[in-house]
Design a protein around this motif. Sequence first.
Motif, PDB file in Angstrom:
ATOM      1  N   GLY A 146      49.475 -57.944   7.909  1.00 10.29           N
ATOM      2  CA  GLY A 146      49.923 -57.506   9.223  1.00 10.29           C
ATOM      3  C   GLY A 146      48.843 -57.608  10.281  1.00 10.29           C
ATOM      4  N   ARG A 147      48.984 -56.770  11.292  1.00 10.18           N
ATOM      5  CA  ARG A 147      48.133 -56.847  12.477  1.00 10.18           C
ATOM      6  C   ARG A 147      47.583 -55.469  12.810  1.00 10.18           C
ATOM      7  N   ILE A 148      46.309 -55.428  13.205  1.00 15.46           N
ATOM      8  CA  ILE A 148      45.631 -54.184  13.566  1.00 15.46           C
ATOM      9  C   ILE A 148      45.133 -54.336  14.990  1.00 15.46           C
ATOM     10  N   ARG A 149      45.570 -53.445  15.862  1.00 17.83           N
ATOM     11  CA  ARG A 149      45.167 -53.514  17.272  1.00 17.83           C
ATOM     12  C   ARG A 149      44.193 -52.388  17.570  1.00 17.83           C
ATOM     13  N   ALA A 150      43.021 -52.740  18.091  1.00 15.70           N
ATOM     14  CA  ALA A 150      41.976 -51.761  18.373  1.00 15.70           C
ATOM     15  C   ALA A 150      42.222 -51.111  19.728  1.00 15.70           C
ATOM     16  N   LEU A 151      42.048 -49.797  19.752  1.00 17.12           N
ATOM     17  CA  LEU A 151      42.173 -49.028  20.995  1.00 17.12           C
ATOM     18  C   LEU A 151      40.850 -48.313  21.246  1.00 17.12           C
ATOM     19  N   GLY A 152      39.771 -49.100  21.488  1.00 20.93           N
ATOM     20  CA  GLY A 152      38.449 -48.545  21.726  1.00 20.93           C
ATOM     21  C   GLY A 152      37.870 -47.941  20.472  1.00 20.93           C
ATOM     22  N   THR A 153      37.437 -48.776  19.528  1.00 16.75           N
ATOM     23  CA  THR A 153      37.211 -48.266  18.184  1.00 16.75           C
ATOM     24  C   THR A 153      35.990 -48.849  17.491  1.00 16.75           C
ATOM     25  N   ARG A 154      35.626 -48.168  16.395  1.00 10.10           N
ATOM     26  CA  ARG A 154      34.692 -48.691  15.383  1.00 10.10           C
ATOM     27  C   ARG A 154      35.396 -48.525  14.043  1.00 10.10           C
ATOM     28  N   PHE A 155      35.625 -49.636  13.343  1.00  5.64           N
ATOM     29  CA  PHE A 155      36.436 -49.555  12.147  1.00  5.64           C
ATOM     30  C   PHE A 155      36.103 -50.689  11.186  1.00  5.64           C
ATOM     31  N   ASP A 156      36.461 -50.491   9.912  1.00  4.96           N
ATOM     32  CA  ASP A 156      36.299 -51.491   8.867  1.00  4.96           C
ATOM     33  C   ASP A 156      37.671 -51.992   8.440  1.00  4.96           C
ATOM     34  N   VAL A 157      37.747 -53.280   8.115  1.00  5.09           N
ATOM     35  CA  VAL A 157      38.957 -53.869   7.551  1.00  5.09           C
ATOM     36  C   VAL A 157      38.550 -54.670   6.327  1.00  5.09           C
ATOM     37  N   ARG A 158      39.265 -54.434   5.222  1.00  7.11           N
ATOM     38  CA  ARG A 158      39.001 -55.185   3.990  1.00  7.11           C
ATOM     39  C   ARG A 158      40.312 -55.723   3.436  1.00  7.11           C
ATOM     40  N   ARG A 159      40.278 -56.970   2.992  1.00  5.53           N
ATOM     41  CA  ARG A 159      41.461 -57.626   2.440  1.00  5.53           C
ATOM     42  C   ARG A 159      41.342 -57.751   0.939  1.00  5.53           C
ATOM     43  N   ASP A 160      42.451 -57.511   0.233  1.00  2.21           N
ATOM     44  CA  ASP A 160      42.557 -57.972  -1.140  1.00  2.21           C
ATOM     45  C   ASP A 160      43.889 -58.696  -1.284  1.00  2.21           C
ATOM     46  N   ALA A 161      44.290 -58.998  -2.490  1.00  2.00           N
ATOM     47  CA  ALA A 161      45.463 -59.858  -2.679  1.00  2.00           C
ATOM     48  C   ALA A 161      46.739 -59.253  -2.112  1.00  2.00           C
ATOM     49  N   GLU A 162      46.914 -57.934  -2.263  1.00  2.00           N
ATOM     50  CA  GLU A 162      48.175 -57.297  -1.901  1.00  2.00           C
ATOM     51  C   GLU A 162      48.078 -56.329  -0.735  1.00  2.00           C
ATOM     52  N   LEU A 163      46.898 -55.821  -0.425  1.00  2.00           N
ATOM     53  CA  LEU A 163      46.749 -54.751   0.560  1.00  2.00           C
ATOM     54  C   LEU A 163      45.676 -55.084   1.577  1.00  2.00           C
ATOM     55  N   THR A 164      45.826 -54.494   2.751  1.00  2.00           N
ATOM     56  CA  THR A 164      44.757 -54.419   3.739  1.00  2.00           C
ATOM     57  C   THR A 164      44.284 -52.976   3.795  1.00  2.00           C
ATOM     58  N   HIS A 165      42.966 -52.777   3.688  1.00  2.00           N
ATOM     59  CA  HIS A 165      42.374 -51.444   3.717  1.00  2.00           C
ATOM     60  C   HIS A 165      41.655 -51.259   5.056  1.00  2.00           C
ATOM     61  N   VAL A 166      41.883 -50.118   5.697  1.00  2.00           N
ATOM     62  CA  VAL A 166      41.296 -49.838   7.004  1.00  2.00           C
ATOM     63  C   VAL A 166      40.607 -48.481   6.961  1.00  2.00           C
ATOM     64  N   SER A 167      39.374 -48.423   7.460  1.00  2.00           N
ATOM     65  CA  SER A 167      38.644 -47.160   7.614  1.00  2.00           C
ATOM     66  C   SER A 167      38.271 -47.021   9.086  1.00  2.00           C
ATOM     67  N   LEU A 168      38.657 -45.908   9.699  1.00  2.00           N
ATOM     68  CA  LEU A 168      38.477 -45.739  11.140  1.00  2.00           C
ATOM     69  C   LEU A 168      37.473 -44.625  11.427  1.00  2.00           C
TER      70      LEU A 168
END
Length: 320
Positions: free
Chosen positions: A179-201
């Motif tokens: 999918g898609r992640i839209r930043a709204l003034g942020t500091r964040f991590d994005v990690r991909r694996d085969a089935e999931l996207t992981h987000v830490s904000l």
Amino acid sequence: MRAEPAPIPRAVLAAAADWLLRLGEAPDDPVTQQACAQWCAQHPNHARAWQRAQHLQALLQQVPATLALPVLGRGVDPARRAALKRLGLWLAVMPAGWLGWQVLSPAPTGPIERTAVGERRRVGLPDGSQLLLDTDTRVVVHFDDQQRGLRLERGRIRVESAPDPHSPARPLQVFTRQGRIRALGTRFDVRRDAELTHVSLMEGRLQISPGSGAPWLLEAGRQAAFDAHGAQRSERLDDTRAAWASGMLVADAMPLRELVAELARYRRVALRCDPQVAALPVSGAFPLDDTAQSLAMLEATYPVRVQRAGGGLWTTVAAR
């Protein structure tokens, strides 16, 4: 054979088109964003219609501005009703086969930033934002007049967003297969694996739009994982997850199999954990830039031994 879903009512498609225009007029308004999310959650057809509207928006961002801007332009004017009708018609005829990240994400025509196994690298983006790439990561950078896009093809990134100097301001978005992640003034991590996207904000807010399903907001101090079908898992942020950016793997009663799997991402040679010790809880801070030292620390602290075979081509953490 799975049955084809029922057609989405025209009235629902028209409502989705209206939400698309409203969010285009006020893209950073949290009240509008929340109202749209609530509308999407009211009925499965709403979520399907909104998903189709977002895909249409992504497509329009790839056509010449003279065609797209009259439809998605900001401001309320006499042409809005005609634009709304046109959007509704496009949504009604848009084939379901257009779904997928090849449509949602920007075409991979921009510069490619990558890191090798075991490497981390910081990159400055054209708008002043900062991008930190973790080991074995590949990102396509796609900036144009409509958006600031990052297509994460593998690995993990940290994004430290900056205000867009462009006028009007363009959304900063990260695209993954899910999918898609839209930043709204942020500091964040994005990690991909085969089935999931992981987000830490860590700071700010994120709007997350799975490939299917309604968009939702992630607040600071939270982490989440989501798949392409809208399934999500959100929980309080685990601060230890952010330590990778400083070159450390911090574990607090982490199963040994997970720690070994994480260290393996930073090594060119194979590293595995013996099932006999896989559940052993491990705590400590382990350097990612020197995985040999990390393994020596494990061996010195826990009842395990590091076995090397094949002339050093593979390593196993086993019971002592």
